[in-house]
Write a protein that holds these residues in place. Structure first.
Motif, mmCIF file in Angstrom:
data_model
loop_
_atom_site.group_PDB
_atom_site.id
_atom_site.type_symbol
_atom_site.label_atom_id
_atom_site.label_comp_id
_atom_site.label_asym_id
_atom_site.label_seq_id
_atom_site.Cartn_x
_atom_site.Cartn_y
_atom_site.Cartn_z
ATOM 1 N N GLY A 1 0.827 -1.203 0.000
ATOM 2 C CA GLY A 1 0.000 0.000 0.000
ATOM 3 C C GLY A 1 0.851 1.239 0.000
ATOM 4 N N GLY A 2 0.162 2.389 0.006
ATOM 5 C CA GLY A 2 0.863 3.658 -0.001
ATOM 6 C C GLY A 2 1.269 4.054 -1.408
ATOM 7 N N MET A 3 1.926 5.207 -1.504
ATOM 8 C CA MET A 3 2.279 5.720 -2.815
ATOM 9 C C MET A 3 3.785 5.761 -3.011
ATOM 10 S SD MET A 3 0.883 9.163 -4.552
ATOM 11 C CE MET A 3 2.114 10.282 -5.102
ATOM 12 N N SER B 1 -4.406 1.837 0.606
ATOM 13 C CA SER B 1 -4.050 3.060 1.341
ATOM 14 C C SER B 1 -3.292 4.057 0.468
ATOM 15 C CB SER B 1 -3.244 2.756 2.614
ATOM 16 O OG SER B 1 -2.713 1.473 2.639
ATOM 17 N N TRP B 2 -3.832 4.309 -0.688
ATOM 18 C CA TRP B 2 -3.288 5.315 -1.600
ATOM 19 C C TRP B 2 -3.696 6.692 -1.098
ATOM 20 C CZ3 TRP B 2 -0.119 4.773 -5.742
ATOM 21 C CH2 TRP B 2 -0.029 5.842 -6.642
ATOM 22 N N PRO B 3 -2.743 7.610 -0.934
ATOM 23 C CA PRO B 3 -3.079 8.887 -0.285
ATOM 24 C C PRO B 3 -3.830 9.847 -1.201
ATOM 25 C CG PRO B 3 -0.792 8.873 -0.945
ATOM 26 C CD PRO B 3 -1.312 7.525 -1.279
ATOM 27 N N SER C 1 -9.378 7.723 -0.268
ATOM 28 C CA SER C 1 -9.075 7.315 1.102
ATOM 29 C C SER C 1 -9.378 8.459 2.069
ATOM 30 C CB SER C 1 -7.627 6.850 1.222
ATOM 31 O OG SER C 1 -6.754 7.794 0.690
ATOM 32 N N LEU C 2 -9.246 9.695 1.588
ATOM 33 C CA LEU C 2 -9.620 10.845 2.416
ATOM 34 C C LEU C 2 -11.097 10.768 2.783
ATOM 35 C CD1 LEU C 2 -8.424 13.580 3.492
ATOM 36 C CD2 LEU C 2 -9.421 14.643 1.482
ATOM 37 N N PHE C 3 -11.927 10.421 1.785
ATOM 38 C CA PHE C 3 -13.367 10.283 1.986
ATOM 39 C C PHE C 3 -13.647 9.184 2.993
ATOM 40 C CE2 PHE C 3 -17.543 8.614 0.362
ATOM 41 C CZ PHE C 3 -18.294 9.716 0.705
ATOM 42 N N TYR C 4 -12.972 8.053 2.839
ATOM 43 C CA TYR C 4 -13.195 6.910 3.717
ATOM 44 C C TYR C 4 -12.800 7.237 5.161
ATOM 45 C CZ TYR C 4 -12.744 2.248 5.723
ATOM 46 O OH TYR C 4 -12.855 1.162 6.522
#
Lengths: 303, 346
Positions: free
Chosen positions: B193-195, B295-297, B301-304
């Protein structure tokens, strides 16, 4: 489908006609192997879901009563392994089918009923009220479905009814547009004029003449909609917006993720529920496409 | 399953608008209806999220022991002590002037957060949509042209299956197979995950690292979205294939390849391109799920995250933002249509 010459005993003739139409429908449907596979799979899933209470109960499904090993891989005793509470994955899978099918069917019922109502009324009456209704429909069509469903599921309390409403209320506009178009086509036919000349009121024409003619096309749309609704149900459950006390495929996946099954590679916790969702959704899609093929001659010629 | 049903001919009433000002009237009508939709979204967002359960001020303090006075002060700071109509008026003027409110969670303007998260989302969604569209159109064309063949049946079957698979599950599965180390593949083949990894080097190394992180999310996204484009392209090309102009083209002695590219595909592209724009709502849904799983920033994910708190101004602003982007895309599709198809809007 369209009205035939009146006969001495109208009900007998009508029933004979319906039987013939059904037989013809089945003959065309049978010609589509994919549709048959889908139907067979759905019958199997339906049977499993309906008979589940005969051999499953709170004993196997409750987090407290479960007595199996924790996160055990598949074995003879537990063919699909166990979850992090020691429950058999097979039991969870079987019980989850009840929730997924029930929510999928109920949500589809809500959206089809709403869509059919709005579509027929808007198509029948026309004028400014229809314009307003179709504007509202268009507006719903524009909203991103999942975002709206998430919003509704967040706003209302956590329950199965909420999930049904959230999915049903976001999926109706497509049905409404389809039904309205079909209503307009049906209302242009002479037998509607005849019914009107004989004194049929608005309600009579809408219920007795338009609805039966619109329903077959709606059926294909409905079957396709069940597939989307089942996937939507699992999505909402996965995002933690479902009823946490109910066993469902999406909910099981959410628990799997919360228990760290993804990073620790506990595949038997993740694979079966997802496969089941995909299989049911695919079956409904195959059936829907087969029905569409039977009912829409243009598609049939194109094959 | 919106593919068959959202095929709406844009504004049939305007189709024969007459010589002078026909296109102008068409454009004005589209613009007005987009503005009306946007206003409806903004207004309904306010009332929808005003009935959220839970006290936002309590959520803000994360259950810490806070005195009544402090709670009152927080309420006053965020304008929650005002009457509803006053809150609504403030909200409406704020939205119209580009002020989306302040996040409860981060205590910074929501617009700032959205701006921060916009680039990663655009990167992910843009890449995935381009690949999905290219793949879907290409495979859809082939499936329809050689209909009934093995390629058609395999392609349609794969597309239908991928379509039925829940997006988030596919993502989880890819993580298990390619990142977690379960099964035959070594652990850490791709990041989970992550960017970007924290120890990533600068410059070209960072770009490569982001690319490495993008593989799984983009694959998930493409797998779910391309199926739809394939099915739409296939059915609209099938619609064209019975047409007389194709017989004419063949009678002229054109090669099969040219008949397909210059005549059939060109016409079949019209409804498909429109649908790609119109069905952007599903891309938004995909963004939320894929970003949550990986978990992409980004915005999804902000919405979630904001849903869990719940961070009212943030959820509200994202709801408006997502809807507005879909409305905008619909508008672009409507405006493009007269250019692509000269029969509309003239």
């Amino acid at each position: 489908m369209s009205g035939q010459a009146p006969a001495p005993v109208p009900t007998d003739v009508a029933w004979a006609r319906r039987r013939r139409a059904l037989a013809a429908f089945w003959r065309d449907y049978r010609a589509n192997p994919a549709g048959l596979y889908g139907l067979a799979a759905l019958l199997l899933f339906g049977l499993v879901a309906l008979t589940a209470p005969l051999y499953l109960g709170p004993q196997q499904l409750s987090v407290i009563h479960a007595d199996g090993p924790v996160l055990a891989p598949p074995s003879w005793e537990y063919p699909l392994g166990t979850d992090n509470f020691g429950r058999s994955m097979l039991d969870l899978l079987i019980w989850g089918s009840r929730m997924s099918l029930a929510v999928g069917l109920l949500a589809t019922f809500v959206s089809v009923a709403l869509g059919a109502l709005v579509g027929i009324v808007a198509g029948h009456f026309g004028g400014w009220s229809a314009t307003v209704m179709m504007r509202i429909t268009d507006w719903f069509l524009v909203l991103p479905n999942l975002v709206l469903a998430i919003a509704l599921a967040t706003v209302l309390s956590r329950s199965v009814a909420t999930v049904v409403l959230a999915i049903g209320l976001t999926a109706w506009p497509t049905t409404a547009r389809l039904v309205r178009a079909q209503t307009l086509a049906v209302e242009a036919r002479p037998y509607i004029e005849r019914a009107r000349a004989l004194g049929g009121g608005h309600a009579h024409i809408m219920v007795r003449h338009v609805l039966p003619n619109v329903m077959p096309l709606v059926l294909a749309q409905t079957t396709l909609l069940v597939a989307t609704s089942i996937v939507a149900e699992s999505t909402l459950a996965f995002l933690g917006l479902g009823d946490p006390t109910v066993v469902s495929w999406g909910g099981t996946l959410q628990q799997a993720r919360a228990a760290g099954a993804v990073s620790s590679g506990v595949w038997w916790y993740l694979v079966p529920p997802g496969l089941a969702i995909a299989a049911v959704a695919l079956s409904f899609t195959l059936c829907g496409r087969a029905i569409e093929n039977v009912l829409n001659p243009r598609l049939r010629e194109a094959r | 399953m919106a593919q068959e049903t959202t095929t709406r001919p844009p504004a049939p009433a305007d189709a024969r608008g007459g010589g002078f000002g026909g296109t102008g009237r068409y454009l004005a009508g589209r613009l007005a209806s987009a503005a009306a939709s946007l206003l409806a979204v903004i207004v309904s967002a306010f009332f929808l999220f005003r009935v959220l359960p839970g006290d936002p001020v309590r959520a803000m303090t994360h259950g810490r022991a806070v005195s009544r006075e402090q709670l009152e002060a927080l309420r006053a700071e965020y304008g929650l002590d005002q009457p509803l109509w006053r809150q609504f008026a403030d909200y409406l003027f704020g939205m119209l002037s580009g002020d989306f409110g302040t996040s409860y969670q981060y205590r910074v303007p929501v617009t700032e957060l959205i701006a921060q998260r916009l680039a990663p989302t655009l990167l992910l969604v843009g890449t995935a949509t381009l690949i999905a569209a290219a793949l879907g159109l290409w495979l859809g064309t082939r499936a329809a042209w050689y209909r009934g063949g093995v390629g058609d049946r395999v392609n349609t079957g794969v597309a239908l299956t991928l379509w039925s698979v829940p997006t988030f599950w596919l993502g989880l599965l890819l993580i298990v197979v390619f990142a977690s180390g379960a099964g035959p593949l070594p652990s850490g083949l791709f990041p989970t995950g992550g960017m970007i990894s924290p120890q990533a080097p600068d410059g070209i190394g960072a770009a490569l690292d982001v690319l490495h992180h993008m593989v799984l999310p983009v694959t998930t996204f493409v797998a779910v979205v391309y199926a739809q484009y394939l099915m739409v392209m296939r059915s609209s090309l099938l619609d064209e294939m019975g047409s007389d102009y194709l017989v004419t083209a063949r009678a002229k002695g054109l090669r099969d390849d040219l008949v397909r590219r210059r005549h059939a595909v060109r016409n079949a592209l019209l409804p498909t391109v429109t649908l790609i724009f119109v069905n952007l709502g599903q891309v938004v849904a995909g963004t939320i799920l894929v970003e949550t799983v990986f978990s992409w920033p980004g915005l999804g994910s902000l919405f979630y995250e904001a849903l869990g708190v719940p961070d009212l101004p943030m959820v509200q602003a994202m709801f408006v933002f997502f809807s507005a982007s879909v409305i905008l895309m619909n508008l672009i599709a409507d405006l493009l249509y007269p250019l692509l198809d000269p029969r509309v809007g003239r």
